[in-house]
Design an enzyme around this catalytic site. Structure first.
Site, PDB file in Angstrom:
ATOM      1  N   ASN A  87     167.365  88.929  18.924  1.00 38.35           N
ATOM      2  CA  ASN A  87     166.893  89.896  19.916  1.00 38.35           C
ATOM      3  C   ASN A  87     168.081  90.812  20.310  1.00 38.35           C
ATOM      4  OD1 ASN A  87     167.467  87.697  21.441  1.00 38.35           O
ATOM      5  ND2 ASN A  87     166.377  88.298  22.998  1.00 38.35           N
TER       6      ASN A  87
ATOM      7  N   GLY B  41     168.249  80.929  21.443  1.00 38.24           N
ATOM      8  CA  GLY B  41     166.875  80.731  20.434  1.00 38.24           C
ATOM      9  C   GLY B  41     165.676  80.328  21.213  1.00 38.24           C
ATOM     10  N   SER B  42     164.722  79.842  20.341  1.00 44.69           N
ATOM     11  CA  SER B  42     163.456  79.168  21.058  1.00 44.69           C
ATOM     12  C   SER B  42     163.813  77.828  21.604  1.00 44.69           C
ATOM     13  CB  SER B  42     162.443  79.220  20.001  1.00 44.69           C
ATOM     14  OG  SER B  42     163.027  78.357  18.951  1.00 44.69           O
ATOM     15  N   THR B  43     163.103  77.680  22.664  1.00 38.96           N
ATOM     16  CA  THR B  43     162.780  76.286  22.945  1.00 38.96           C
ATOM     17  C   THR B  43     162.682  75.200  22.180  1.00 38.96           C
ATOM     18  OG1 THR B  43     162.323  77.044  25.404  1.00 38.96           O
ATOM     19  CG2 THR B  43     161.751  74.875  24.835  1.00 38.96           C
TER      20      THR B  43
ATOM     21  N   GLY C  58     165.782  74.874  20.045  1.00 36.55           N
ATOM     22  CA  GLY C  58     166.897  74.307  20.894  1.00 36.55           C
ATOM     23  C   GLY C  58     166.615  72.727  21.493  1.00 36.55           C
TER      24      GLY C  58
ATOM     25  N   GLU D  46     170.455  78.266  25.625  1.00 37.17           N
ATOM     26  CA  GLU D  46     169.916  79.448  26.215  1.00 37.17           C
ATOM     27  C   GLU D  46     168.533  79.664  25.432  1.00 37.17           C
ATOM     28  OE1 GLU D  46     170.848  80.938  28.916  1.00 37.17           O
ATOM     29  OE2 GLU D  46     173.055  80.924  29.023  1.00 37.17           O
TER      30      GLU D  46
ATOM     31  N   CYS E 210     164.656  87.761  26.541  1.00 36.66           N
ATOM     32  CA  CYS E 210     164.385  86.470  27.172  1.00 36.66           C
ATOM     33  C   CYS E 210     164.068  86.505  28.624  1.00 36.66           C
ATOM     34  CB  CYS E 210     165.610  85.503  26.843  1.00 36.66           C
ATOM     35  SG  CYS E 210     166.886  86.133  27.276  1.00 36.66           S
TER      36      CYS E 210
ATOM     37  N   GLU F 118     176.174  80.638  30.956  1.00 34.97           N
ATOM     38  CA  GLU F 118     177.126  81.404  30.241  1.00 34.97           C
ATOM     39  C   GLU F 118     177.642  82.588  31.010  1.00 34.97           C
ATOM     40  OE1 GLU F 118     174.539  82.522  26.455  1.00 34.97           O
ATOM     41  OE2 GLU F 118     176.418  81.707  25.796  1.00 34.97           O
TER      42      GLU F 118
END
Ligand code: NAD
Length: 452
Positions: free
Chosen positions: A129, A205-207, A210, A227, A261, A430
């Site tokens: 994204n 990325g996606s949960t 992750g 993240e 996000c 971050e």
């Protein structure tokens, strides 16, 4: 090879080679050699190299932005901002090598010093994204702290990251220190996770993925920063500037076609101003300029791919509770109009991350109800609070379980402030002044001072 498609035209852009797991092993071996020399270099030398990298990015903002327009369909103004953000993040962390000063702690019988040692080789895995900024949030502080970085861009959007890898070399970063490895998550990403000499992972990325990355990294006690997804609330109280809240709400969620996000994809509005807010929101949504991303007037481009378009469209069936929609071009391209839904609180459009230009608007009764509703999610990344009551702004900011909140605005990410999620939106932070420390191990050394 993987074939990249321009999402605004559906034309083939180019083929990109997909590397294999052996390529990761070779890259790690080169990175280890480069890292040792990099960590041994004078801090001022590392700082100068990062400033040279920032200057190279600055000189190529136009080229990088054009690549992102073609590969990701981002509006040109946004793409230029993203390339500029990489430069700014590099500039900011170029100050770090000379400031990672450790500490000296008073103890009995000797001298006690703490060093911030680099971790070694860091693997950065990015989503599609925001390919450029998200990559830089990982690689800039990691390099500044004396590490080597391997980066795996998302399959659909590798072009700007590949170009950044070339620019790093052109700017004089040592070969092997910063390597871009395009390929599949299940191959390259997976090898980052299993390779014992990749000592830290930064995964965005996606949960769902992750969670797997974290579980597999546990077997080596590998450090991870995650993240992940979000379903953030934009809470509109009756005492706010309602005109401004409504005028800005579309941009809080439809930026990057909702593929953000931090998208404020749940608008929560106090019931006594709900109808008035919806009246004001309708022209604002219809006014979002959706179209050719190369056009400077465009505010929202297409979705990134056909597969993602199908996923987003699945949330808006024919009988969906659509309040109103904005416009989108017809013809080729993965276009999806800004869409406003008024579903029940339990609907999956309220609970799941859609990651497209679809927003739900729900009424709430009072402050307690607003907080409960905002927190009724497994995510906790960002959010907005609209109120002119300072005490309420602070009370609600402290009560909402999310890492990045804004009052009377929709801002989330600044390179000099920390960014990350509560709950299943992530782990670690971050950006901000402390990010380089997250790419170090703390080492404490005691030196005994003998008696004379
Ligand atoms: P994704 O999880 O499908 O993929 C992310 C990256 O992981 C890609 O590079 C992919 O190739 C790689 N990957 C896939 N399987 C892997 C595996 N088994 N091992 C290692 N790596 C693997 O996510 P996406 O669809 O690219 O991105 C969208 C998601 O990212 C959304 O959920 C969004 O909220 C989230 N996101 C979060 C942030 C944040 O800062 N919190 C920022 C941007 C995007």
């Amino acid at each position: 090879m993987s074939t990249l498609i321009n999402p605004a035209t559906e034309e083939v852009l180019r083929d990109v080679e997909q590397l294999d797991a052996d390529a990761v092993d070779d890259a790690v071996a080169r990175a280890q050699v480069a890292q040792k020399a990099w960590a041994a270099a004078a801090p001022a030398e590392r700082a100068a190299a990062l400033r040279a990298f920032a200057a190279a990015v600055d000189a190529h903002v136009g080229e990088l932005a054009a690549l992102e327009v073609a590969n990701s369909g981002h509006p040109i103004g946004a793409a230029e901002w993203e390339a500029g953000a990489v430069r700014d993040v590099l500039q900011f962390y170029a100050a770090s090598p000379e400031r990672l000063s450790g500490s000296q702690i008073p103890v009995a019988g000797g001298l006690n010093v703490t060093f911030n040692e680099p971790i070694g080789v860091v693997g950065v895995i990015t989503p599609w994204n925001f390919p450029m900024p998200i990559a830089s949030w990982g690689f800039a502080p990691a390099l500044a702290a004396g590490n080597a970085v391997l980066i795996k861009p998302a399959e659909w959007t590798p072009l700007t990251t590949i170009r950044l890898g070339e620019l790093a070399l052109e700017a004089g970063l040592p070969a092997g220190l910063f390597q871009v490895l395009p390929g599949k998550g299940s191959v390259i990403g997976e090898r980052f996770v299993t390779h014992p000499d990749v000592r830290k992972l930064v995964f965005t990325g996606s949960t769902e993925v992750g969670t797997q990355v974290m579980a597999k990294a546990a077997s080596q006690v590998k450090r991870v920063t995650l993240e992940l997804g979000g379903k953030s609330a934009n809470i509109v109280f009756d005492d706010c500037d309602l005109e401004r809240a409504a005028a800005t709400a579309p941009y809080g969620v439809f930026d990057n076609a909702g593929q953000d996000c931090c998208a404020r994809s749940r608008i929560l509005v106090q019931r006594n101003v709900f109808d008035k807010f919806m009246e004001l929101l309708e022209p604002a949504v219809k006014g979002v300029v959706v179209g050719d991303p190369a056009n400077r007037d465009t505010e929202m481009g297409p979705l990134v791919s056909k597969k993602h378009w199908q996923s987003v469209a699945g949330y808006v069936p024919d009988d969906a509770p659509v309040a109103f929609r904005g416009s989108a071009p017809s013809g080729p391209g993965y276009w999806f109009p800004p869409t406003v839904l008024t579903p029940q609180r339990t609907d999956r459009t309220v609970t799941e991350e859609i990651f497209g230009p679809v927003v739900t608007v729900l009424p709430f009764e009072d402050e307690a109800d607003a907080i409960a509703l905002a927190n009724d999610t497994e995510y906790g990344l960002s959010g907005s609070i609209w109120t002119d009551n300072l005490s309420r702004a602070l009370r609600v900011s402290r009560a909402v379980e999310a890492g990045n909140l804004s009052v009377n605005s929709h801002s989330s990410v600044r390179y000099n402030t920390p960014f990350g999620g509560f709950k299943q939106s992530g782990l670690g932070r971050e950006l901000g002044p402390d990010a380089p420390l997250h790419f170090t191990e703390t080492k404490n050394v005691f030196i005994a001072i003998g008696e004379k």
